[in-house]
Motif scaffolding. Structure first.
Motif, PDB file in Angstrom:
ATOM      1  N   ALA A 161       0.844  -1.197   0.000  1.00 40.94           N
ATOM      2  CA  ALA A 161       0.000   0.000   0.000  1.00 40.94           C
ATOM      3  C   ALA A 161       0.875   1.242   0.000  1.00 40.94           C
ATOM      4  CB  ALA A 161      -0.924  -0.009   1.216  1.00 40.94           C
ATOM      5  N   PHE A 162       1.981   1.175   0.769  1.00 39.05           N
ATOM      6  CA  PHE A 162       2.955   2.271   0.835  1.00 39.05           C
ATOM      7  C   PHE A 162       4.348   1.672   0.812  1.00 39.05           C
ATOM      8  CE2 PHE A 162      -0.786   3.554   3.254  1.00 39.05           C
ATOM      9  CZ  PHE A 162      -1.131   4.735   2.624  1.00 39.05           C
ATOM     10  N   PHE A 163       5.196   2.190  -0.047  1.00 41.30           N
ATOM     11  CA  PHE A 163       6.597   1.788  -0.031  1.00 41.30           C
ATOM     12  C   PHE A 163       7.312   2.488   1.124  1.00 41.30           C
ATOM     13  CE2 PHE A 163       5.567   0.854  -4.480  1.00 41.30           C
ATOM     14  CZ  PHE A 163       6.161  -0.392  -4.619  1.00 41.30           C
ATOM     15  N   ASP A 164       8.409   1.908   1.576  1.00 43.71           N
ATOM     16  CA  ASP A 164       9.198   2.550   2.628  1.00 43.71           C
ATOM     17  C   ASP A 164       9.946   3.768   2.093  1.00 43.71           C
ATOM     18  OD1 ASP A 164       8.417   0.789   4.601  1.00 43.71           O
ATOM     19  OD2 ASP A 164      10.097  -0.589   4.234  1.00 43.71           O
ATOM     20  N   PHE A 165      10.305   3.715   0.808  1.00 41.08           N
ATOM     21  CA  PHE A 165      11.101   4.793   0.224  1.00 41.08           C
ATOM     22  C   PHE A 165      10.541   5.167  -1.148  1.00 41.08           C
ATOM     23  CE2 PHE A 165      13.853   1.977   2.691  1.00 41.08           C
ATOM     24  CZ  PHE A 165      14.306   2.851   3.673  1.00 41.08           C
ATOM     25  N   PRO A 166      10.469   6.458  -1.450  1.00 42.62           N
ATOM     26  CA  PRO A 166       9.997   6.876  -2.781  1.00 42.62           C
ATOM     27  C   PRO A 166      10.822   6.275  -3.909  1.00 42.62           C
ATOM     28  CG  PRO A 166      10.093   8.753  -1.281  1.00 42.62           C
ATOM     29  CD  PRO A 166      10.754   7.612  -0.578  1.00 42.62           C
ATOM     30  N   GLU A 167      12.127   6.084  -3.660  1.00 46.04           N
ATOM     31  CA  GLU A 167      12.999   5.532  -4.696  1.00 46.04           C
ATOM     32  C   GLU A 167      12.598   4.102  -5.058  1.00 46.04           C
ATOM     33  OE1 GLU A 167      14.918   8.646  -2.291  1.00 46.04           O
ATOM     34  OE2 GLU A 167      14.022   6.697  -1.783  1.00 46.04           O
ATOM     35  N   THR A 168      12.148   3.346  -4.055  1.00 52.43           N
ATOM     36  CA  THR A 168      11.713   1.978  -4.320  1.00 52.43           C
ATOM     37  C   THR A 168      10.475   1.972  -5.214  1.00 52.43           C
ATOM     38  OG1 THR A 168      12.489   1.398  -2.106  1.00 52.43           O
ATOM     39  CG2 THR A 168      11.135  -0.219  -3.256  1.00 52.43           C
ATOM     40  N   LYS A 169       9.545   2.867  -4.920  1.00 53.16           N
ATOM     41  CA  LYS A 169       8.353   2.972  -5.755  1.00 53.16           C
ATOM     42  C   LYS A 169       8.736   3.330  -7.192  1.00 53.16           C
ATOM     43  CE  LYS A 169       4.279   5.832  -6.541  1.00 53.16           C
ATOM     44  NZ  LYS A 169       3.440   6.955  -6.067  1.00 53.16           N
ATOM     45  N   ALA A 170       9.639   4.299  -7.356  1.00 52.86           N
ATOM     46  CA  ALA A 170      10.037   4.719  -8.703  1.00 52.86           C
ATOM     47  C   ALA A 170      10.641   3.546  -9.472  1.00 52.86           C
ATOM     48  CB  ALA A 170      11.034   5.874  -8.610  1.00 52.86           C
ATOM     49  N   ALA A 171      11.437   2.717  -8.777  1.00 53.14           N
ATOM     50  CA  ALA A 171      12.044   1.565  -9.437  1.00 53.14           C
ATOM     51  C   ALA A 171      10.981   0.531  -9.815  1.00 53.14           C
ATOM     52  CB  ALA A 171      13.093   0.939  -8.519  1.00 53.14           C
ATOM     53  N   MET A 172      10.058   0.268  -8.911  1.00 51.05           N
ATOM     54  CA  MET A 172       9.002  -0.705  -9.194  1.00 51.05           C
ATOM     55  C   MET A 172       8.114  -0.251 -10.342  1.00 51.05           C
ATOM     56  SD  MET A 172       9.033  -3.521  -7.456  1.00 51.05           S
ATOM     57  CE  MET A 172       7.343  -4.069  -7.622  1.00 51.05           C
ATOM     58  N   TRP A 173       7.865   1.037 -10.436  1.00 53.73           N
ATOM     59  CA  TRP A 173       7.001   1.568 -11.492  1.00 53.73           C
ATOM     60  C   TRP A 173       7.634   1.405 -12.879  1.00 53.73           C
ATOM     61  CZ3 TRP A 173       4.137   1.118  -7.754  1.00 53.73           C
ATOM     62  CH2 TRP A 173       2.893   1.724  -7.602  1.00 53.73           C
ATOM     63  N   ARG A 174       8.929   1.048 -12.911  1.00 50.25           N
ATOM     64  CA  ARG A 174       9.591   0.785 -14.200  1.00 50.25           C
ATOM     65  C   ARG A 174       9.526  -0.688 -14.578  1.00 50.25           C
ATOM     66  NH1 ARG A 174      13.394   4.540 -11.980  1.00 50.25           N
ATOM     67  NH2 ARG A 174      14.794   2.826 -11.370  1.00 50.25           N
ATOM     68  N   GLU A 175       9.092  -1.551 -13.643  1.00 52.27           N
ATOM     69  CA  GLU A 175       8.986  -2.984 -13.926  1.00 52.27           C
ATOM     70  C   GLU A 175       7.820  -3.250 -14.886  1.00 52.27           C
ATOM     71  OE1 GLU A 175      10.844  -5.595 -12.924  1.00 52.27           O
ATOM     72  OE2 GLU A 175      12.275  -4.210 -11.993  1.00 52.27           O
ATOM     73  N   ARG A 176       8.032  -4.164 -15.827  1.00 56.26           N
ATOM     74  CA  ARG A 176       7.013  -4.428 -16.839  1.00 56.26           C
ATOM     75  C   ARG A 176       5.721  -4.969 -16.232  1.00 56.26           C
ATOM     76  NH1 ARG A 176      10.083  -7.996 -21.198  1.00 56.26           N
ATOM     77  NH2 ARG A 176      11.122  -8.698 -19.292  1.00 56.26           N
ATOM     78  N   SER A 177       5.831  -5.820 -15.204  1.00 54.57           N
ATOM     79  CA  SER A 177       4.625  -6.394 -14.603  1.00 54.57           C
ATOM     80  C   SER A 177       3.779  -5.310 -13.933  1.00 54.57           C
ATOM     81  CB  SER A 177       5.003  -7.458 -13.574  1.00 54.57           C
ATOM     82  OG  SER A 177       5.826  -6.907 -12.551  1.00 54.57           O
ATOM     83  N   VAL A 178       4.434  -4.325 -13.318  1.00 52.47           N
ATOM     84  CA  VAL A 178       3.711  -3.226 -12.683  1.00 52.47           C
ATOM     85  C   VAL A 178       3.168  -2.275 -13.741  1.00 52.47           C
ATOM     86  CG1 VAL A 178       3.934  -1.229 -11.138  1.00 52.47           C
ATOM     87  CG2 VAL A 178       5.013  -3.400 -10.530  1.00 52.47           C
ATOM     88  N   LYS A 179       3.952  -1.999 -14.760  1.00 51.35           N
ATOM     89  CA  LYS A 179       3.508  -1.098 -15.826  1.00 51.35           C
ATOM     90  C   LYS A 179       2.265  -1.648 -16.532  1.00 51.35           C
ATOM     91  CE  LYS A 179       6.674   0.841 -18.453  1.00 51.35           C
ATOM     92  NZ  LYS A 179       7.896   1.024 -19.287  1.00 51.35           N
ATOM     93  N   ASP A 233       2.088  18.029  -2.232  1.00 53.89           N
ATOM     94  CA  ASP A 233       3.289  18.174  -1.408  1.00 53.89           C
ATOM     95  C   ASP A 233       3.175  17.449  -0.065  1.00 53.89           C
ATOM     96  OD1 ASP A 233       1.332  19.903  -0.578  1.00 53.89           O
ATOM     97  OD2 ASP A 233       2.687  21.521  -0.037  1.00 53.89           O
ATOM     98  N   VAL A 234       2.219  16.531   0.067  1.00 52.45           N
ATOM     99  CA  VAL A 234       2.150  15.688   1.259  1.00 52.45           C
ATOM    100  C   VAL A 234       3.210  14.601   1.119  1.00 52.45           C
ATOM    101  CG1 VAL A 234       0.730  14.079   2.589  1.00 52.45           C
ATOM    102  CG2 VAL A 234      -0.302  16.153   1.610  1.00 52.45           C
ATOM    103  N   ALA A 235       4.131  14.536   2.077  1.00 50.97           N
ATOM    104  CA  ALA A 235       5.329  13.702   1.935  1.00 50.97           C
ATOM    105  C   ALA A 235       4.994  12.231   1.700  1.00 50.97           C
ATOM    106  CB  ALA A 235       6.208  13.858   3.177  1.00 50.97           C
ATOM    107  N   LEU A 236       4.031  11.680   2.436  1.00 51.06           N
ATOM    108  CA  LEU A 236       3.741  10.252   2.323  1.00 51.06           C
ATOM    109  C   LEU A 236       3.169   9.864   0.968  1.00 51.06           C
ATOM    110  CD1 LEU A 236       4.263  10.235   5.403  1.00 51.06           C
ATOM    111  CD2 LEU A 236       2.378   8.618   5.607  1.00 51.06           C
ATOM    112  N   ASN A 237       2.646  10.827   0.233  1.00 47.32           N
ATOM    113  CA  ASN A 237       2.074  10.502  -1.082  1.00 47.32           C
ATOM    114  C   ASN A 237       3.138  10.047  -2.076  1.00 47.32           C
ATOM    115  OD1 ASN A 237      -0.536  10.944  -0.287  1.00 47.32           O
ATOM    116  ND2 ASN A 237      -0.628  13.052  -1.047  1.00 47.32           N
ATOM    117  N   ALA A 238       4.394  10.417  -1.838  1.00 43.67           N
ATOM    118  CA  ALA A 238       5.472   9.954  -2.720  1.00 43.67           C
ATOM    119  C   ALA A 238       5.703   8.460  -2.572  1.00 43.67           C
ATOM    120  CB  ALA A 238       6.759  10.718  -2.406  1.00 43.67           C
ATOM    121  N   ARG A 239       5.188   7.886  -1.483  1.00 51.62           N
ATOM    122  CA  ARG A 239       5.338   6.446  -1.233  1.00 51.62           C
ATOM    123  C   ARG A 239       4.051   5.671  -1.470  1.00 51.62           C
ATOM    124  NH1 ARG A 239       6.808   7.206   4.748  1.00 51.62           N
ATOM    125  NH2 ARG A 239       6.056   5.031   4.794  1.00 51.62           N
ATOM    126  N   ALA A 240       2.941   6.363  -1.749  1.00 55.98           N
ATOM    127  CA  ALA A 240       1.638   5.716  -1.913  1.00 55.98           C
ATOM    128  C   ALA A 240       1.519   5.070  -3.290  1.00 55.98           C
ATOM    129  CB  ALA A 240       0.521   6.736  -1.718  1.00 55.98           C
TER     130      ALA A 240
END
Length: 347
Positions: free
Chosen positions: A176-194, A257-264
């Motif tokens: 539901a929420f990643f621990d780090f925004p960078e992890t979300k950005a990496a996952m969003w590049r995966e073909r299965s997620v895309k 600009d809500v910080a947690l939204n970068a991980r949602a």
């Protein structure tokens, strides 16, 4: 041309509902038994020949629905409930109405996005089977958290919607929420997620509720291990009042600009805006403030809400909103679709 059996169904229903005849009398007219008449009348309801609607004379629902629609530029379906109704009863009545609306709105070759949660689980319990072809139900936000996978809960919910419409089901196996925004950005590049994100972007209908940070009945995302104490304190410090699809909103509808939204992992209001019909389902006093935030964000096109919550929503809206202020200006140009007020008015 109607068959003899269909004619019997129609005759029995007309005698029972329009002529107020007792089943025994109908049975004599049709030269059959009382139990057969009972089955014919039940069949008439199942075939859609008969629709039963309760319209309490003292209900404020039609006027409330029209006021909310005029204020926010949306279609509103206010479900009549007594002021004394408990939260569970209000939720069940709203869920029943939402399930009926979905049956009329969702059809073959369409994509429906579902955001999991307590309210949507209630809706799923009242779905009836409607066969469709080429349709898809897709999960809108991830479900895993730091206490459990959360996947089984969301999977069962999404699958229930798919089964009800004979639709293909696409799950979203991410937290539901990643621990780090960078992890979300990496996952969003995966073909299965895309692939899942692409189906979400093609949605014709989005179904969701609003989550409340505070209140006697906590929303699922705040009570089931999705956020730790530091997260909740951060949300309060940033003025967050609730969420839509696990994307957090302030009272004025802002969220970028809500910080947690970068991980949602749920779609932001900006992304939801691309969906033609966006159905928000709400029941409960603790949902009034987050509902107003969602309306101010412009994320809702169709609102299903109980009568008590609708009344308190209008009492909460500042005068500047109801007289052409920020809310009305933000939504100007969005058409009011559908008929207003009573569930029985939905066709």
């Amino acid at each position: 041309m109607a068959t003899d059996g269909e004619q019997d169904v129609l005759r029995a229903a007309a005698m029972y509902y329009l002529q107020d005849m007792k089943m025994e009398v109908i049975a004599r007219h049709l030269h059959t038994s009382r139990s057969t008449v009972s089955r014919l009348i039940k069949r008439a309801r199942e075939m859609g020949l008969v629709e039963i609607t309760l319209r309490p004379a003292s209900s404020r629902a039609p006027g409330l629905g029209q006021s909310i629609s005029a204020t926010f530029g949306i279609s509103t379906y206010v479900v009549p409930v007594p002021d004394s109704a408990e939260h569970v009863e209000r939720l069940e009545q709203v869920a029943i109405t939402t399930a009926k609306l979905l049956t009329s709105w969702f059809d073959s070759d369409m994509v429906m996005g579902i955001a999991w949660g307590t309210t949507l689980a209630a809706v799923s319990r009242h779905l009836t089977h409607k066969p469709t072809r080429g349709s898809t139900v897709v999960q809108l936000n991830g479900a895993a958290n730091n206490r459990s996978s959360g996947i089984e809960y969301a999977s069962d919910l999404i699958s229930t919607f798919g089964t009800s419409f004979d639709a293909a089901v696409i799950h979203f196996p991410v937290p539901a929420f990643f621990d780090f925004p960078e992890t979300k950005a990496a996952m969003w590049r995966e073909r299965s997620v895309k692939r899942v994100l692409d189906v979400q972007r093609r949605a014709d209908v989005a179904l969701f509720s609003v989550g409340a940070v505070a209140g006697a009945v906590p929303s699922h995302v705040y009570s089931a291990g999705y956020l730790d104490d530091d997260d909740v304190r951060l949300l309060h410090s940033e003025g967050v009042v609730g969420d839509v699809c696990t994307v957090f909103l302030r009272a004025d509808g802002s969220y970028k600009d809500v910080a947690l939204n970068a991980r949602a992992t749920g779609p932001s209001p900006a992304k939801l805006h691309r969906v033609p019909r966006r159905i928000c389902v709400v029941a409960g006093d603790n949902k009034v403030v987050p509902l107003l935030a969602a309306l101010r964000s412009g994320v809702v096109t169709d609102l299903v809400v109980d009568e008590v919550t609708a009344s308190r929503l209008l009492a909460t809206v500042p005068a500047r909103d109801t007289s052409g202020g920020r809310v009305t200006r933000a939504l100007r140009g969005q058409p009011i679709r559908g008929r207003l007020g009573w569930p029985g008015d939905v066709q």
